[in-house]
Design an enzyme around this catalytic site. Structure first.
Site, PDB file in Angstrom:
ATOM      1  N   ARG A 241      -9.799  -0.873   5.990  1.00  0.00           N
ATOM      2  CA  ARG A 241      -8.610  -1.390   6.653  1.00  0.00           C
ATOM      3  C   ARG A 241      -8.832  -2.873   6.897  1.00  0.00           C
ATOM      4  NH1 ARG A 241      -6.333   2.462   5.056  1.00  0.00           N
ATOM      5  NH2 ARG A 241      -5.233   4.083   6.217  1.00  0.00           N
ATOM      6  N   GLU A 270      -0.621  -6.515   6.816  1.00  0.00           N
ATOM      7  CA  GLU A 270      -0.098  -6.136   5.507  1.00  0.00           C
ATOM      8  C   GLU A 270       1.419  -6.084   5.628  1.00  0.00           C
ATOM      9  OE1 GLU A 270      -1.839  -2.538   3.982  1.00  0.00           O
ATOM     10  OE2 GLU A 270      -3.851  -3.372   4.079  1.00  0.00           O
ATOM     11  N   HIS A 289      -3.251  -3.023  -1.403  1.00  0.00           N
ATOM     12  CA  HIS A 289      -3.549  -1.689  -0.845  1.00  0.00           C
ATOM     13  C   HIS A 289      -3.235  -0.584  -1.873  1.00  0.00           C
ATOM     14  CE1 HIS A 289      -3.976   0.515   3.264  1.00  0.00           C
ATOM     15  NE2 HIS A 289      -4.477   1.245   2.278  1.00  0.00           N
TER      16      HIS A 289
HETATM   17  C1  DGY Z   1      -5.365   6.024   3.047  1.00  0.00           C
HETATM   18  O1  DGY Z   1      -5.076   7.132   2.566  1.00  0.00           O
HETATM   19  O2  DGY Z   1      -5.744   5.873   4.204  1.00  0.00           O
HETATM   20  C2  DGY Z   1      -5.273   4.846   2.130  1.00  0.00           C
HETATM   21  O3  DGY Z   1      -5.450   3.665   2.775  1.00  0.00           O
HETATM   22  C3  DGY Z   1      -3.993   4.863   1.332  1.00  0.00           C
HETATM   23  O4  DGY Z   1      -4.067   5.917   0.457  1.00  0.00           O
END
Ligand code: DGY
Length: 322
Positions: A241, A270, A289
């Site tokens: 993240r 984001e 992402h």
């Molecule tokens: C998640 O699943 O947490 C990813 O960041 C997106 O697929």
């Protein structure tokens, strides 16, 4: 389950999962490309029995109250769930589900792709050709970093971190890892990974790859102090993240050359805007992402999210509870 329960699905997900939901429930589908604006989300969630959310939807006390007491389940179309106030859900007896397992390898693939692209300067090399600057074979042209024989430091040794270690074995890397809990001796042996305290990992690794969840504890885990502990010329990869990295400090380390480069799948905030200082740096590669974005994986995530939602509507334990 009530006769045709009502659910809100906050974006069009693959049919592999959406069709399962619509076979059993009355679906209000937000089908725009962008997420529902907050006011509309609060309005549309009113009175639903289930919510299929994305990581772009903030599921907090306000939203749960707007939904009302009939809400039984929040099924997140992601493995991460930092967008959800899980405690607020628990207090209201709302089950929460996520989609672990099915995106593990796909995410590790992308993390490794970023690692390789930054190490071997693929985006810059591509620009070099496209901009017609390729005049001859050059002994000093576009030199990068070796991947084989290098040390990979993995922070966060859950499913995805471990898959990263597996990939590193194929490249003859030496793998260090740091996580809250040490892996079993069998897992360490199988993945040829050595538990290493964070500071030592930062100091010894040629590549540092982040695979930790975003929590209060990991927010800005990679800050100016952590970056200053990294080896000069190391590379940072983040597919966890954006909030795990202090981006201002990262820009400084990339600008000064303390870091050779960075590959980011996730940013804070984001989306990252095109005028972000990180995008002006030739040694920073940013993708939007997409770590789990393969056709098969997104289908499987949709199936998991549907299974959680439908189980919650029936009042049964979720297959993948948070
Ligand atoms: C998640 O699943 O947490 C990813 O960041 C997106 O697929």
């Amino acid at each position: 389950m009530p006769d045709r329960p009502r659910v809100l699905v906050t974006r069009r997900i693959p049919d592999a999962g959406l069709s399962l939901v619509s076979a059993q429930a009355e679906v209000d589908l937000w089908s725009e490309e962008l997420p529902p604006p907050r006011e509309l989300l609060l309005e549309r969630v009113r009175g639903v029995d289930g919510l299929l959310s994305l990581l772009t939807d903030r599921v907090d006390a306000e939203l749960l109250d707007a939904a009302g007491p009939g809400l039984k389940v929040v099924s997140n179309y992601a493995v991460g769930y930092d967008n959800i106030d899980v405690a607020a859900c628990r207090v209201r007896g709302v089950a929460v589900g996520n989609t672990p397992g099915v995106l593990t390898e796909t995410t590790a693939d992308l993390a490794f792709a970023l690692l390789m692209a930054v190490a071997r300067r693929i985006p810059k090399s591509y620009d070099f050709v496209r901009e017609d600057r390729w005049q001859t074979w050059g002994p000093m042209t576009l030199l990068g970093k070796d991947i084989h024989g290098a040390v990979l430091g993995i922070i966060g040794f859950g499913r995805i971190g471990r898959e990263m270690a597996r990939r590193a074995q194929g490249f003859g890397m030496r793998t260090l890892y740091f996580s809250r809990t040490q892996a079993s001796p069998q897992a360490e042996a199988e993945l040829a990974a050595t538990f290493t305290p964070l500071d030592a990992l930062l100091a010894e690794s040629d590549f540092v790859s982040l695979h930790t969840a975003l929590t209060d504890e990991t927010h800005h885990l990679i800050d100016a102090a952590a970056l200053s502990r990294m080896k000069r010329g190391a590379i940072l990869v983040n597919t966890s993240r954006g909030g795990v990295v202090d981006q201002v400090a990262l820009a400084g380390a990339l600008r000064s050359g303390d870091l050779f480069g960075a590959g980011l799948d996730v940013t804070d905030p984001e989306p990252m805007r095109a005028d972000d200082p990180l995008l002006a740096l030739p040694n920073c590669l940013v993708v939007p992402h997409i770590a789990s974005a393969s056709e098969r994986t997104r289908d499987r995530m949709a199936q998991k999210a549907a299974a959680n939602l439908l189980a919650g509507l029936r009042g049964e334990p979720l297959p993948d509870p948070v």
